[in-house]
Each structure stands twice: as structure tokens, then as C-alpha cells.
Design a protein around this motif. Structure first.
Motif, mmCIF file in Angstrom:
data_model
loop_
_atom_site.group_PDB
_atom_site.id
_atom_site.type_symbol
_atom_site.label_atom_id
_atom_site.label_comp_id
_atom_site.label_asym_id
_atom_site.label_seq_id
_atom_site.Cartn_x
_atom_site.Cartn_y
_atom_site.Cartn_z
ATOM 1 N N ASP A 253 31.961 42.006 32.347
ATOM 2 C CA ASP A 253 33.006 42.933 31.914
ATOM 3 C C ASP A 253 32.380 44.230 31.401
ATOM 4 O O ASP A 253 32.054 44.366 30.225
ATOM 5 C CB ASP A 253 33.822 42.244 30.813
ATOM 6 C CG ASP A 253 34.988 43.080 30.352
ATOM 7 O OD1 ASP A 253 35.092 44.246 30.783
ATOM 8 O OD2 ASP A 253 35.796 42.578 29.558
ATOM 9 N N ARG B 38 40.359 45.268 35.774
ATOM 10 C CA ARG B 38 39.399 44.259 36.230
ATOM 11 C C ARG B 38 40.123 42.931 36.501
ATOM 12 O O ARG B 38 40.993 42.534 35.728
ATOM 13 C CB ARG B 38 38.319 44.058 35.159
ATOM 14 C CG ARG B 38 37.232 43.071 35.542
ATOM 15 C CD ARG B 38 36.131 43.067 34.489
ATOM 16 N NE ARG B 38 35.347 44.296 34.556
ATOM 17 C CZ ARG B 38 34.282 44.465 35.340
ATOM 18 N NH1 ARG B 38 33.866 43.474 36.113
ATOM 19 N NH2 ARG B 38 33.641 45.612 35.350
ATOM 20 N N ARG B 39 39.752 42.292 37.581
ATOM 21 C CA ARG B 39 40.356 41.002 37.901
ATOM 22 C C ARG B 39 40.013 39.992 36.808
ATOM 23 O O ARG B 39 38.974 40.098 36.163
ATOM 24 C CB ARG B 39 39.850 40.502 39.255
ATOM 25 C CG ARG B 39 40.388 41.310 40.411
ATOM 26 C CD ARG B 39 39.884 40.807 41.745
ATOM 27 N NE ARG B 39 40.398 41.650 42.815
ATOM 28 C CZ ARG B 39 41.593 41.504 43.372
ATOM 29 N NH1 ARG B 39 42.407 40.530 42.967
ATOM 30 N NH2 ARG B 39 41.992 42.320 44.336
ATOM 31 N N GLY B 40 40.878 39.024 36.631
ATOM 32 C CA GLY B 40 40.699 38.045 35.560
ATOM 33 C C GLY B 40 39.569 37.074 35.847
ATOM 34 O O GLY B 40 39.109 36.932 36.993
ATOM 35 N N GLU C 136 39.755 34.026 35.972
ATOM 36 C CA GLU C 136 40.210 32.953 36.865
ATOM 37 C C GLU C 136 39.868 33.283 38.317
ATOM 38 O O GLU C 136 39.501 32.402 39.091
ATOM 39 C CB GLU C 136 41.725 32.727 36.713
ATOM 40 C CG GLU C 136 42.129 32.172 35.348
ATOM 41 C CD GLU C 136 41.286 30.958 34.941
ATOM 42 O OE1 GLU C 136 41.027 30.110 35.805
ATOM 43 O OE2 GLU C 136 40.862 30.891 33.768
ATOM 44 N N ASP C 137 40.007 34.565 38.670
ATOM 45 C CA ASP C 137 39.639 34.986 40.039
ATOM 46 C C ASP C 137 38.156 34.715 40.279
ATOM 47 O O ASP C 137 37.749 34.257 41.356
ATOM 48 C CB ASP C 137 39.914 36.483 40.233
ATOM 49 C CG ASP C 137 41.399 36.779 40.374
ATOM 50 O OD1 ASP C 137 42.194 35.856 40.092
ATOM 51 O OD2 ASP C 137 41.752 37.916 40.749
#
Lengths: 714, 325
Positions: free
Chosen positions: A431, A479-481, A483-484
Motif C-alpha cells: 500500500d 487501490r484494489r482491496g 481480497e483481490d
């Protein structure tokens, strides 16, 4: 007698001048810019100097034929000493001229013909001093006379002469001089016709001479650089290399007079540190009047500087920002620039706040004092800085930091689907929004690809996001989570961070040369990010050399790396991912050892094209490939924050130009007033200290006397 | 005494050879010339040829100890050990990686170092001894206790704090002195006040405690009682008799540092922007300029040995019973 310096300080204070002024009293009110350097420059020879802290000086002294326009964005080249932009012609192997749109494969060599402006003169320098009969005054120099010269200023006689095309050709030859070891010789050897062979020829000639003997480059012609007439020269380039024009704006291609090298090449000069590396000779707006890299370096206006005017046009916002107020004024606007050695951040910052430095960067220690982050996330000056009339300028640097995956690694590398998904999962998990906030005080923007803003091909908005890592939501990249990322990890064969077949935890290795307490928190952050995926990260910290060695041998798995643009062209970033430039085996700049045949094919096509829709389309395709392949985690583009006092004018960040000092303006009277207001001495602590010492001494003296007078019986 | 000095100088030779061998092993075997070249050439556009050319330019393209390609004595002399390490014995320091003559730099930089270190040493020594004698005079009183507590407090504070605190108070808050900088000559006086003051205050705690312990040991001896019985003033007893007899341990600590005053202080010079040998060394370490580091290590060893020799000689001056044979 011993007390006179203290008395004089008191007297000065009584007269109203600050007693903590670090500069000589004679400089007060002068049209001088005060700045600092933290690291002494190693080389000031334009054939060798490459570091940022060196071009601060060489950029003001030496003049290549071209320069970047100070105000226009995107960055634009314009003539400096040249009359016009170079005339470029293309030729087949038999010498036949080819049209401008000829395919790159058909072009055997290109010619860059440059005509410089007549009447440009060098700064005053003893190398040009002449006797009445026209022979050089100091060549050859009498050893006895040289023995009496302690400092460079002791050469009483100086001279000047007109700049000629031969000086530019001479400098190109110097790039191949084995004694100079120019950092761009390897690269230019691939492009300038005959330069590599010329280097070998000079090496042979140098070996035949004693170590310190003068190597006369004039005796050895270079096929790829020739003088056409007094003011015109021609450079021949192998094939087509449109980016070469950017090199013509760097000090590497600035003129060096042969007289200077002959002057410095005399016996005894090097022992006194008299060399082109320390006493440059240029035609630029300033010359280096004092070079004491242990203390101070002083640039003074070149009395022979040619006609050069402040630009009259720029970006739309420049007029409102007061950046066009000096349009048409003769440059340079300063008389002098004084750079003092300041190695530590705290004294630098204190002296900036006292008004003794005109500008300052912002270290992490002083960030909170200087900057407030507004509710919109935008940085702004703190009330304290505003009260002092300090101004802030920010700019996204034409640089990128990335985390690379070694594409030769059996686990993470290669074009296989599983490895690609693993890399994509890690790219999402790290991140960088958090990283920028924690470690950079917000001084960076998350990278969406290899091209930073300001470089052709970079796209803003939805079209510019990295869809593997981000999605476009509510008008911004999100930003994609995690979980992705976990889903991709499972698809890669590591559900929950464990190998699906054996159940063993996935362990990855992060190679770094970072060490120390500051690095520890950063490395802990990396570990934490990998832990979110259930992946164990082992940090292998090592020193610079071992790290380089690992990279050369392809033994690293995950690593940090960065790149700062040489010139504002996408080729200078995308070549970092070009297959034939691999670090392993080829010793190139492709540190991830990435190779994708389609990307490589597009790169070869793109690099020779002019900017335009067709080039943009190719770049878009290339970016899509690298985003999908994810050989890098595109970390962030660093942002530079600069502070300056209100008396400094024309300070627009230009991250490409080296010669911006000539545009800078200061208001000395305003500075002097502020310095006096901010530095009124506070004397009472001295009086209080004297009282305290007295209060301690008097009872002690009384006790001493009492004890001395006491009888044995008390 | 001359024979003793000559013998001590001869003893120094194997020590210096040992230092030389150790630094040579560290700088050339652990850290090869290829490593040095890569550091100096930076991260961009570095080719194998560039590395070779850098080595050739700086004279690092030779074997370590034996040059098979050499002729005659060249087999031994044209090696890195002889050219880079043994040359130090004749104070031939060679050139730094930026091409500057190291000996010339040392000559230029030792004066700023000395400008800070000498007054700090002299003022400090006088202050510490005086303070210690005062606390001894008032031993076992509240003044003594206050002095000891002050010393412990001063000892407990990091040296860096004194620098930053001094710059903050005298430079930033009260505007009495420049925060940092240096000028040669008398114009530089204003730059020396703060570093000297910081140097003296930062050493007050531990030095005064040490001297106090020495003086307390002396104060109970018979000769002190005799001196007092003769009716001498306590000032004379302390400054003449006690101080004189405590000179040997004082000299052991003080004289050895005198030659090394030239080498300056790494941190003080760096924070105050003093262009001395301390900052020269720390810059060289940061820039991995091993030619300078090697020279400074060698010079440091020589000056330390010289300091030890001067210490021994100084014993004969303060104690007639000591004979150097």
C-alpha cells in the motif's frame, strides 16, 4: 588586546547589525544569492561531472549548445549558444542523404549540424593571458613562478577569447580521454561514430606517455565530430537516435578550450589542485571565483557573458505568479551566488529561518514545523512560515522509485501465469499510499506506471491508471482491496500464503542496501505488507557492493530501485524494461531482467518516433504490457518541496535545466531588513549567567575565607 | 633519554606495519578495487570497461602483493601494497578519488581543527582541574555534593545534545553567535565561541569527576598534612602540592591527546561546518574514499604513538624520580 574581537562584536551589535551574521560585513546588501551544499563536489570537469551536486556549479559555468526553456511545460529545448536548433540529416551507408521520414532501419548515420552564435567570449582566465608578442603568458610556466603561486587567484594576468566550434569538438574528443573516464563514454561510444575506436587510440597514445604528460587530443582526429567552419560543427551519430538532442543540453557537450587543458596539463599544476576538475573555464553567466569545497564556493557574474534575455513567455499561470515580471531583462539577474558548506540539516534550517539562506528544502525533522496538510490532503505552509513571508513550491520529480522482481528468479520471475499473478498480488498488497504518508510526509504520488508526470506518454485520469492495482472510483484511482490480492495469490497456487501442494508457507526474499534505525521501520513496513497476504518476507540487508554484485549475478529476488530522468523522453524510462538492457549478463539498466518480445518490438519502434498520437498509442500498448506482466511494483514518483523567502524571485522549479541560477532574482534591501529584525541579539542571558556564576563564587569565597581563618578549636 | 626515544621510535615501526597491514587487508582484500570503482562510478551507465578505466586512472589496476608482469624489483614495487600502503611510511598519501592531493588537504585542514581543539583542550583542562580542586576543597559539604550531582548530570547527557542545545540557545534563540560556519583568521573568532564552549561544557562532567578522584586520593597523604602543618594556605596546598603530585595520571590522560588535536572532532566539525580533519575523515568514510581513510588511519596511529612518547617524556618533567632508560 585579547578582548578586542568581543568588543568589536559588541560594537557591531550596538550599531544594529546582527552579531550572528555568518557572512562578512562587506557583503551586506549585495545582490547575492546565499545557498549551501552538503557534499563537496567531486568533479567540475564537464566530461566527468554527472551528480546533481556538481551540476549546480558546472551548469552555471559551462554552456552546451542547447538549454531547456525555463518556464514552458512540457519541457522544451531551445538554442543557448547555438543560433538555431541543430540541423539533422539522415544518411544511408553509402552516404546518400535520406528523407526525414526514412525508416530507422535504412538510416546508417545521422548528422547533427550546429552553428553557434559569433561573439560569445570565455570568462577571464589565466589560460588565455598573453604576452605582448601574442604567446601564452603562463604556457610554459616558469617552475619558480609556479612555486610562488599558492591560490588560483594568485595568477594575476587573465585573458579571454571568442568561443569557436572547435571548442565543442574538442570536448567531444575529451569524452573518450582514458584519463578522464567520462561516465557517458560507454553510452556515447555506441552512438557517436568512431568514438569507441578513438578511445582505444587515445589509450594507446596515453600508455606511450609518462603518466602525467600532456595528451594532445588535437593530434588525433575523430571521425564523428568535425569542425565545418569557425562557428559550425557536425556530429555524426550511428543510425537514428532522436534523443541525442537532449544530450546537447547537458554540460557533457559544453565547450572546453584546448588552451585550458594545455595550461592545466603543465608539471606542478595538479599538485596544487589546479585542474579543469577544480577551476572550470566556461562561457556561462557565472564563473567560479572561489573554490574552497571545504568551506565556501562562490560564483560571480561573468563580465564577458553574451546577450541572454529573460524569457517573455511561459505557462498560462506564470504571469499571475510574477514569473514574467523580468521578461526581456538581461541575464544574469544576480551579481554573485555564495554556497556555504552545511552538512547537517539543523544548522541549515536554523540559518534559513534567520534569513541567512535564501531557500531550503524540508527535512523530515522540520516538515511538521513548515507544512500543514489541509483537509483536502494538499500541503500548505504552516502559519509560522507564512508569518515570515516564506513561500512554498512543489514539483513532482521526473523520477520513479520501484520495487523490482528478478524476472530470472524461478519462483517469481518468468512469463508464466502463476508467477505473474503472484507479482500482481504483491503489487496490490504493498500500500504505497500508506508508505508515502508514513515515510515521505506525503511527498510523493503513487506511481501508475514507469512514466512520471511531465514525461511524454504519461496519462492522467482514468486512462492513466494501472488497472491491475487500481480501479477508478468516484473520479479517482482507488487501490484494489487485499481480497483481490489474496484471490490472485490463490490463483497463483498459494492460497493463504501457503503452497497449495505442500502446505508450506511461502517465503520471499527482499534484498536491500538499506540499514540503520530509519531503514528498520521501513523494512518492518514491507514485512507487514507481505504478512497481510500471509507471505513471509525475509530481508537480506547488505552493503552497496554486495548488493550490486547480487544484481549483476541475478541473485536478488525482490529489490528496491529508482531512476532519475536524464532527459524528458519516455525512451529514458522505458529502456529500463527493454530486454537487451538486462542487468544480468548484459550489465544494462534493466535491473529486473525483464524481457517481453512484444514490448521490445514496440520499444524499438517507439524510441525513434517523434511525439504524437502514433507514439502515444505505442506507449499505451507498452504500458499495458508491463502493468499486466508486473515486473515492477510501481511505487511512487517523489515530490520535491522547496521553501524560499519572499525576497527571492523567479523561482520556478525546472527539474531538467541545470542553468537556472541566471534567472533567479533577490531583493537585498528586503533581506537585510528581515535579517536585522529576526536576529536582534538577546543579551540578558549573558548577564544572568554572570550573576549566577557570581552567586556561586561569592558564598564559596566566603566559606573559603572563613575556613582559612578558623582556629583548630573551630 | 635520547636512546630511550630512539628505541621507542623503533618500537613504533612494527606497530605501524601492523596497522598498515590491517588497514590494507580491510581496504583491498575485503573491499576490492572493483568495489571501489563501482561506488565511485555511481549507478548510471556503468560498464565493465568503465570500471577497468577507473582502476587504471587511480592506480588500482595492479596485483596486491606480487606483480608477475613486472620486471626486476618492479615485481614487488609495482603492487598495490607498496604503492598504496608502504608509501604512507614516507608520508606519501597520494591523491583522493576526486584527484586532490591528500597531503595538501591535510595541511590546509589541520588548522581549522586546531583552532577548535586547542582552545577547547586548554580552557577545558584549566576549568576541569579548577572545578575538581574546588570540590575537593569543599569535600563532604553540600557544595561538594552539588558539584558531584552536577558532574553526574553533565555526564549523563549525550554529546550531541550539547551541540544541538548550544546551537538552539546561543545561535537560534539569543542570536549571539552564528549557528555554524568558519572563517580563517581573526574574522573566524565568532565561529569558534560556540564549539569551544560546547566542547568545554560537554567534558566538564566526566573530566572533573576523574580529577576529583585523583585529588581526593592525594589529599589524605602525609605530605599534605605536613604542608598544612607548616601553615600554608589551603589554596597553595591544593594548587601547588596536591596538583603537582597528581600530575602523573593527569598527564597520562592529557598529553596523549595533544598531537591528536590536529585530527579534530568528527561530530563537532560536522555540526558546526568546520572544515577540519574530523569532517574530512567522516566525509571520506561516507564517500568511501579509501585513499583518504587509509591516510587518516595511518596518521592517527602515528600521532597516537607520538602522544604516548610525549606522555612518557612529560613524566620526567613532573616527577624527578622517573628516569627514561
Amino acid at each position: 588586546m585579547r578582548a578586542w574581537p568581543i568588543l568589536s562584536a559588541l560594537l557591531l551589535a550596538a550599531c544594529g547589525g546582527p552579531v550572528n551574521n555568518p557572512y562578512p560585513a562587506g557583503q551586506a546588501g549585495g545582490n547575492i544569492l546565499y545557498s549551501a551544499f552538503s557534499e563537496r563536489p567531486k568533479h567540475l570537469d564537464p566530461a566527468r561531472s554527472y551528480s546533481e551536486n556538481e551540476v549546480v556549479f558546472t551548469g552555471q559555468v559551462y554552456e552546451p549548445p542547447l538549454q531547456y526553456h525555463y518556464l514552458k511545460r512540457p519541457y522544451e529545448l531551445e538554442p543557448l549558444t547555438a543560433e538555431a536548433m541543430p540541423k539533422v540529416s539522415f544518411h544511408a551507408a553509402d552516404g546518400r542523404a535520406l528523407p526525414a521520414d526514412a525508416p530507422a532501419e535504412a538510416i546508417a548515420w545521422s548528422a547533427y549540424e550546429i552553428r553557434i552564435r559569433p561573439g560569445i567570449r570565455y570568462q577571464p582566465h589565466p589560460a588565455f593571458a598573453e604576452r605582448p608578442d601574442g604567446t601564452p603568458r603562463y604556457v610554459p610556466i616558469d617552475p619558480e613562478e609556479l612555486a610562488g603561486i599558492k591560490r588560483f587567484a594568485d595568477f594575476r594576468e587573465t585573458g579571454s577569447r571568442e568561443l569557436t566550434a572547435a571548442d565543442y569538438v574538442y570536448q567531444i574528443k575529451r569524452l573518450a580521454n582514458p584519463r578522464l573516464n567520462s561516465p557517458i563514454f560507454g553510452l556515447m561510444g555506441e552512438y557517436i561514430v568512431g568514438l569507441r575506436e578513438y578511445g582505444a587510440q587515445l589509450e594507446m597514445a596515453a600508455k606511450a606517455l609518462p603518466r602525467d604528460a600532456y595528451l594532445d587530443l588535437g593530434r588525433h582526429p575523430l571521425a564523428g565530430a568535425e569542425v565545418v567552419d569557425r562557428y559550425t560543427y557536425r556530429i555524426k551519430i550511428r543510425g537514428k537516435y532522436p534523443q541525442f538532442v537532449y544530450w546537447l543540453a547537458m554540460p557533457f557537450f559544453a565547450p572546453v578550450p584546448a588552451e585550458a587543458e594545455r595550461f592545466y596539463g603543465q608539471p606542478g599544476m595538479a599538485e596544487k589542485n589546479f585542474s579543469l576538475d577544480w577551476q572550470p573555464v566556461g562561457t556561462g553567466p557565472f564563473y567560479l571565483a572561489e573554490n574552497d569545497p571545504n568551506r565556501v564556493m562562490r560564483l560571480v557574474r561573468n563580465p564577458h557573458y553574451h546577450d541572454d534575455l529573460y524569457p517573455a513567455e511561459g505557462e498560462a499561470s506564470d504571469a499571475a505568479a510574477g514569473l514574467l515580471a523580468d521578461a526581456g531583462r538581461r541575464l544574469p539577474l544576480l551579481d554573485e551566488a555564495v554556497y556555504s558548506l552545511e552538512k547537517e540539516d539543523i544548522p541549515y534550517w536554523t540559518k534559513f529561518l534567520q534569513g541567512y539562506y535564501d531557500s531550503s528544502g524540508i527535512s523530515s525533522d522540520t516538515f511538521d514545523q513548515a507544512i500543514r496538510i489541509g483537509p483536502d490532503g494538499q500541503p500548505d505552509l504552516s502559519p509560522e512560515m507564512r508569518a515570515r513571508g516564506i513561500e512554498l513550491s512543489t514539483a513532482v520529480r521526473t523520477s520513479i522509485w520501484y520495487v523490482g522482481f528478478n524476472m530470472r528468479d524461478p519462483l517469481l520471475g518468468g512469463a508464466g501465469d502463476a508467477a505473474r499473478r503472484l507479482r500482481q498480488a504483491i503489487s496490490i498488497a504493498l500500500d504505497y499510499e500508506e508508505f508515502i504518508s508514513i515515510f515521505l510526509n506525503g511527498r510523493g504520488i503513487p506511481a501508475q506506471g514507469p512514466l512520471p508526470p511531465g514525461i511524454y506518454g504519461h496519462r492522467e485520469g482514468e486512462a492513466g491508471i494501472n488497472p491491475v492495482v487500481y480501479r477508478w472510483q468516484d473520479g479517482r484511482a482507488v487501490r484494489r482491496g487485499i481480497e483481490d490480492a489474496k484471490r490472485l495469490l490463490a490463483e497463483a497456487g498459494y492460497p493463504g500464503g501457503r503452497e497449495a501442494a505442500s502446505g508450506r508457507p511461502l517465503t520471499l526474499y527482499f534484498d536491500t542496501m538499506a540499514s540503520g534505525p530509519e531503514a528498520k521501520s521501513r523494512l518492518d513496513w514491507y514485512r507487514k505488507q507481505f504478512e497481510r497476504l500471509g507471505v513471509q518476507l525475509v530481508v537480506r540487508a547488505t552493503d552497496y557492493n554486495r548488493f550490486q554484485d547480487k544484481m549483476l549475478k541475478g541473485n536478488a529476488q525482490i529489490f528496491e530501485w529508482g531512476w532519475n530522468a536524464d532527459y524528458p523522453d519516455p525512451e529514458n524510462f522505458l529502456f529500463l524494461l527493454y530486454g537487451p538492457n538486462q542487468k544480468m549478463e548484459k550489465n544494462g539498466e534493466n535491473a529486473a531482467n525483464y524481457a517481453n518480445p512484444e514490448f521490445d518490438r514496440l520499444f524499438r519502434q517507439m524510441k525513434d518516433m517523434d511525439n504524437g498520437p502514433a507514439r502515444q498509442a505505442l506507449i499505451d500498448r507498452m504500458l499495458a504490457i508491463v502493468r499486466e506482466d508486473a515486473p515492477w511494483i510501481f511505487a511512487y514518483y517523489p515530490k520535491s518541496f522547496g521553501l524560499r523567502h519572499g525576497w527571492v524571485g523567479n523561482a520556478k522549479p525546472n527539474l531538467m535545466a541545470n542553468n537556472t541560477l541566471k534567472y533567479r532574482r533577490v531583493e537585498p534591501a528586503q533581506r537585510l531588513a528581515y535579517q536585522e529584525r529576526w536576529n536582534r541579539p538577546v543579551w540578558w542571558p549573558l548577564a544572568a549567567s554572570a550573576v549566577l556564576v557570581g552567586a556561586a563564587i561569592v558564598p564559596a569565597a566566603v566559606a573559603y575565607r572563613r575556613r582559612q581563618r578558623a582556629s583548630a578549636r573551630g | 633519554m635520547l636512546a630511550y626515544i630512539v628505541r621507542r621510535i623503533l618500537y613504533a615501526v612494527p606497530i605501524l606495519i601492523g596497522v598498515n597491514l590491517l588497514t590494507f587487508a580491510l581496504f583491498f582484500v575485503v573491499n576490492t578495487p572493483d568495489d571501489m570503482a563501482r561506488i565511485h562510478l555511481g549507478a548510471k551507465h556503468v560498464t565493465a570497461e568503465a570500471v577497468e578505466r577507473w582502476k587504471a586512472e587511480h592506480g588500482y589496476d595492479k596485483p596486491l602483493f606480487y606483480n608477475a608482469a613486472g620486471t626486476g624489483t618492479g615485481k614487488v614495487t609495482e603492487t598495490l601494497f607498496v604503492e598504496k600502503s608502504l608509501a604512507l611510511f614516507v608520508f606519501d598519501f597520494g591523491r583522493a578519488d576526486d584527484g586532490r592531493d591528500i597531503a595538501r588537504e591535510i595541511q590546509a585542514r589541520m588548522w581549522p581543527s586546531l583552532a577548535i581543539a586547542a582552545p577547547t583542550f586548554l580552557v577545558g583542562l584549566a576549568a576541569y582541574i579548577s572545578f575538581a580542586l574546588v570540590t575537593v576543597f569543599f569535600r563532604a559539604t553540600y557544595l561538594d555534593l552539588a558539584g558531584v550531582v552536577l558532574c553526574v548530570v553533565l555526564m549523563s547527557i549525550s554529546g550531541l545534545f550539547y551541540i544541538i542545545g548550544g546551537q538552539y540557545l546561543l545561535g537560534k534563540l539569543w542570536h549571539l553567535v552564528p549557528v555554524s560556519g568558519y572563517e580563517p583568521g581573526l574574522a573566524g573568532f565568532k565561529f569558534l565561541i560556540l564549539p569551544v564552549l560546547v566542547g568545554v561544557v560537554s567534558g566538564l562532567g566526566d573530566s572533573s569527576r576523574f580529577y576529583r578522584t585523583l585529588f581526593l586520593e592525594e589529599i589524605h597523604k602525609d605530605y599534605v598534612r605536613t604542608a598544612r602543618a607548616k601553615g600554608l594556605a589551603e589554596r597553595v596546598v591544593l594548587f601547588r602540592h596536591v596538583l603537582g603530585n597528581a600530575m602523573i595520571p593527569i598527564l597520562t590522560g592529557a598529553v596523549v591527546v595533544i598531537p591528536r588535536l590536529f585530527l579534530g572532532s568528527l561530530i563537532v566539525e560536522s555540526f558546526f561546518g568546520i572544515p577540519g580533519l574530523g569532517s574530512y575523515t567522516i566525509d571520506a568514510i561516507q564517500a568511501q574514499d579509501f585513499a583518504i581513510v587509509r591516510s587518516m588511519v595511518f596518521l592517527g596511529s602515528v600521532l597516537y604513538i607520538l602522544g604516548l612518547l610525549l606522555t612518557d617524556i612529560s613524566y620526567t618533567l613532573v616527577d624527578p624520580r622517573v628516569r627514561l632508560e
